[in-house]
Design a protein around this motif. Structure first.
Motif, short mmCIF file in Angstrom:
data_model
loop_
_atom_site.label_atom_id
_atom_site.label_comp_id
_atom_site.label_asym_id
_atom_site.label_seq_id
_atom_site.Cartn_x
_atom_site.Cartn_y
_atom_site.Cartn_z
N LEU A 106 0.84 -1.19 0.00
CA LEU A 106 0.00 0.00 0.00
C LEU A 106 0.88 1.24 0.00
O LEU A 106 1.84 1.33 0.75
N ASP A 120 -2.76 5.46 -0.52
CA ASP A 120 -3.73 4.40 -0.23
C ASP A 120 -4.07 4.37 1.25
O ASP A 120 -5.23 4.26 1.63
N SER A 141 -6.34 7.26 2.25
CA SER A 141 -7.75 7.10 1.87
C SER A 141 -8.46 6.11 2.79
O SER A 141 -9.65 6.21 3.02
#
Length: 66
Positions: free
Chosen positions: A12, A16, A19
């Motif tokens: 990730l 990422d 979010s």
């Protein structure tokens, strides 16, 4: 038959993670009370969380009697 669980790993990025976590300011608080006597037991808990995404709270009370 192979019953072993299938696991896949994924990397990730920071964006990422932002979010998923919201990347916002979060404040939380919790407290509890426990009281026991020979006749009655009382346990109470409260919790609250506030973030950019919203506010959440929870409360619980549990009693026992002899």
């Amino acid at each position: 038959m192979n019953l072993a669980p299938q696991v896949e790993t994924v990397e990730l990025s920071e964006s990422d993670l932002d979010s998923v976590t919201g990347a916002g300011v979060t404040a939380a608080g919790s407290g509890g009370l426990q009281l026991e006597t020979p006749l009655v037991g009382l346990c109470a808990d409260v919790a609250a969380v506030a973030s950019a995404e919203g506010v959440g709270s929870a409360a619980a009370v549990h009693t026992t009697a002899a």
